[in-house]
Design a protein around this motif. Sequence first.
Motif, mmCIF file in Angstrom:
data_model
loop_
_atom_site.group_PDB
_atom_site.id
_atom_site.type_symbol
_atom_site.label_atom_id
_atom_site.label_comp_id
_atom_site.label_asym_id
_atom_site.label_seq_id
_atom_site.Cartn_x
_atom_site.Cartn_y
_atom_site.Cartn_z
ATOM 1 N N ALA A 95 0.824 -1.206 0.000
ATOM 2 C CA ALA A 95 0.000 0.000 0.000
ATOM 3 C C ALA A 95 0.862 1.261 0.000
ATOM 4 O O ALA A 95 0.417 2.304 -0.425
ATOM 5 N N ARG A 96 2.113 1.154 0.456
ATOM 6 C CA ARG A 96 2.989 2.311 0.488
ATOM 7 C C ARG A 96 3.834 2.431 -0.768
ATOM 8 O O ARG A 96 4.572 3.387 -0.927
ATOM 9 N N ALA A 97 3.756 1.464 -1.642
ATOM 10 C CA ALA A 97 4.539 1.520 -2.876
ATOM 11 C C ALA A 97 4.032 2.666 -3.736
ATOM 12 O O ALA A 97 2.855 3.000 -3.714
ATOM 13 N N GLN A 98 4.945 3.268 -4.486
ATOM 14 C CA GLN A 98 4.571 4.395 -5.326
ATOM 15 C C GLN A 98 4.117 3.893 -6.686
ATOM 16 O O GLN A 98 4.686 2.969 -7.226
ATOM 17 N N GLY A 99 3.113 4.543 -7.233
ATOM 18 C CA GLY A 99 2.655 4.193 -8.574
ATOM 19 C C GLY A 99 1.170 3.906 -8.584
ATOM 20 O O GLY A 99 0.570 3.580 -7.577
ATOM 21 N N ALA A 100 0.588 4.002 -9.747
ATOM 22 C CA ALA A 100 -0.828 3.739 -9.923
ATOM 23 C C ALA A 100 -1.040 2.245 -10.140
ATOM 24 O O ALA A 100 -0.128 1.526 -10.511
ATOM 25 N N ARG A 101 -2.255 1.801 -9.921
ATOM 26 C CA ARG A 101 -2.590 0.388 -10.114
ATOM 27 C C ARG A 101 -2.199 -0.052 -11.528
ATOM 28 O O ARG A 101 -2.530 0.605 -12.491
ATOM 29 N N GLY A 102 -1.478 -1.162 -11.614
ATOM 30 C CA GLY A 102 -1.075 -1.688 -12.904
ATOM 31 C C GLY A 102 0.259 -1.161 -13.405
ATOM 32 O O GLY A 102 0.787 -1.643 -14.381
ATOM 33 N N SER A 103 0.814 -0.152 -12.737
ATOM 34 C CA SER A 103 2.100 0.381 -13.183
ATOM 35 C C SER A 103 3.217 -0.173 -12.303
ATOM 36 O O SER A 103 2.980 -0.776 -11.271
ATOM 37 N N ALA A 104 4.446 0.056 -12.712
ATOM 38 C CA ALA A 104 5.595 -0.436 -11.969
ATOM 39 C C ALA A 104 5.718 0.283 -10.626
ATOM 40 O O ALA A 104 5.395 1.458 -10.504
ATOM 41 N N LEU A 105 6.185 -0.450 -9.619
ATOM 42 C CA LEU A 105 6.314 0.066 -8.255
ATOM 43 C C LEU A 105 7.738 -0.107 -7.757
ATOM 44 O O LEU A 105 8.496 -0.908 -8.287
ATOM 45 N N ASP A 106 8.091 0.621 -6.708
ATOM 46 C CA ASP A 106 9.375 0.434 -6.043
ATOM 47 C C ASP A 106 9.156 -0.427 -4.805
ATOM 48 O O ASP A 106 8.219 -0.205 -4.047
ATOM 49 N N VAL A 107 10.024 -1.421 -4.618
ATOM 50 C CA VAL A 107 9.993 -2.261 -3.424
ATOM 51 C C VAL A 107 11.139 -1.789 -2.536
ATOM 52 O O VAL A 107 12.292 -1.774 -2.958
ATOM 53 N N ARG A 108 10.818 -1.385 -1.302
ATOM 54 C CA ARG A 108 11.810 -0.844 -0.362
ATOM 55 C C ARG A 108 11.766 -1.650 0.926
ATOM 56 O O ARG A 108 10.714 -2.130 1.319
ATOM 57 N N GLY A 109 12.901 -1.746 1.585
ATOM 58 C CA GLY A 109 12.924 -2.437 2.862
ATOM 59 C C GLY A 109 14.272 -2.302 3.537
ATOM 60 O O GLY A 109 15.171 -1.615 3.042
ATOM 61 N N THR A 110 14.403 -2.972 4.673
ATOM 62 C CA THR A 110 15.638 -2.977 5.447
ATOM 63 C C THR A 110 15.903 -4.401 5.904
ATOM 64 O O THR A 110 14.978 -5.102 6.319
ATOM 65 N N VAL A 111 17.166 -4.817 5.848
ATOM 66 C CA VAL A 111 17.560 -6.149 6.294
ATOM 67 C C VAL A 111 18.363 -6.002 7.583
ATOM 68 O O VAL A 111 19.273 -5.181 7.674
ATOM 69 N N PHE A 112 17.993 -6.811 8.592
ATOM 70 C CA PHE A 112 18.666 -6.818 9.894
ATOM 71 C C PHE A 112 19.203 -8.212 10.187
ATOM 72 O O PHE A 112 18.627 -9.198 9.740
ATOM 73 N N ASP A 113 20.269 -8.286 10.987
ATOM 74 C CA ASP A 113 20.709 -9.592 11.454
ATOM 75 C C ASP A 113 19.883 -9.964 12.683
ATOM 76 O O ASP A 113 18.997 -9.214 13.100
ATOM 77 N N THR A 114 20.142 -11.142 13.266
ATOM 78 C CA THR A 114 19.315 -11.616 14.371
ATOM 79 C C THR A 114 19.469 -10.785 15.642
ATOM 80 O O THR A 114 18.632 -10.870 16.529
ATOM 81 N N LEU A 115 20.516 -9.980 15.715
ATOM 82 C CA LEU A 115 20.702 -9.104 16.873
ATOM 83 C C LEU A 115 20.070 -7.733 16.670
ATOM 84 O O LEU A 115 20.135 -6.869 17.529
ATOM 85 N N GLY A 116 19.481 -7.529 15.490
ATOM 86 C CA GLY A 116 18.815 -6.265 15.199
ATOM 87 C C GLY A 116 19.691 -5.219 14.557
ATOM 88 O O GLY A 116 19.270 -4.077 14.378
ATOM 89 N N ALA A 117 20.911 -5.604 14.194
ATOM 90 C CA ALA A 117 21.814 -4.656 13.534
ATOM 91 C C ALA A 117 21.550 -4.649 12.032
ATOM 92 O O ALA A 117 21.300 -5.702 11.437
ATOM 93 N N PRO A 118 21.584 -3.486 11.381
ATOM 94 C CA PRO A 118 21.411 -3.423 9.924
ATOM 95 C C PRO A 118 22.499 -4.245 9.236
ATOM 96 O O PRO A 118 23.648 -4.246 9.669
ATOM 97 N N LEU A 119 22.128 -4.944 8.181
ATOM 98 C CA LEU A 119 23.061 -5.814 7.476
ATOM 99 C C LEU A 119 23.471 -5.188 6.146
ATOM 100 O O LEU A 119 22.665 -5.081 5.223
ATOM 101 N N ARG A 120 24.710 -4.766 6.069
ATOM 102 C CA ARG A 120 25.256 -4.149 4.854
ATOM 103 C C ARG A 120 25.729 -5.222 3.884
ATOM 104 O O ARG A 120 26.292 -6.235 4.285
ATOM 105 N N GLY A 121 25.491 -5.004 2.581
ATOM 106 C CA GLY A 121 26.017 -5.880 1.540
ATOM 107 C C GLY A 121 25.213 -7.130 1.269
ATOM 108 O O GLY A 121 25.661 -7.995 0.523
ATOM 109 N N ALA A 122 24.019 -7.255 1.841
ATOM 110 C CA ALA A 122 23.157 -8.402 1.544
ATOM 111 C C ALA A 122 22.529 -8.218 0.163
ATOM 112 O O ALA A 122 22.246 -7.093 -0.253
ATOM 113 N N THR A 123 22.313 -9.321 -0.525
ATOM 114 C CA THR A 123 21.633 -9.284 -1.822
ATOM 115 C C THR A 123 20.170 -9.628 -1.613
ATOM 116 O O THR A 123 19.844 -10.656 -1.034
#
Length: 76
Positions: A10-38
């Motif tokens: 619902a927070r993705a940008q774009g109109a219905r049927g058009s391309a959207l951006d997928v955004r997020g954050t990856v954390f390790d099990t201790l809650g630290a941000p994980l740099r360099g993950a694919t």
Amino acid sequence: LLVLAAAPAARAQGARGSALDVRGTVFDTLGAPLRGATVALMPGSHEATTDERGAFVIARVRPGPYVIRVRAIGHE
């Protein structure tokens, strides 16, 4: 183990049927941000690498069902 926090569709940008951006954050099990993950969407060839805050953006994704795969060396 990796933890992924992705923005709801619902927070993705774009109109219905058009391309959207997928955004997020990856954390390790201790809650630290994980740099360099694919982060990849399957099926397809959409992927991004997380920055120093663990954040990623996969731009211009067509709406539809995807599986999100996160891979990082030294993590399951």
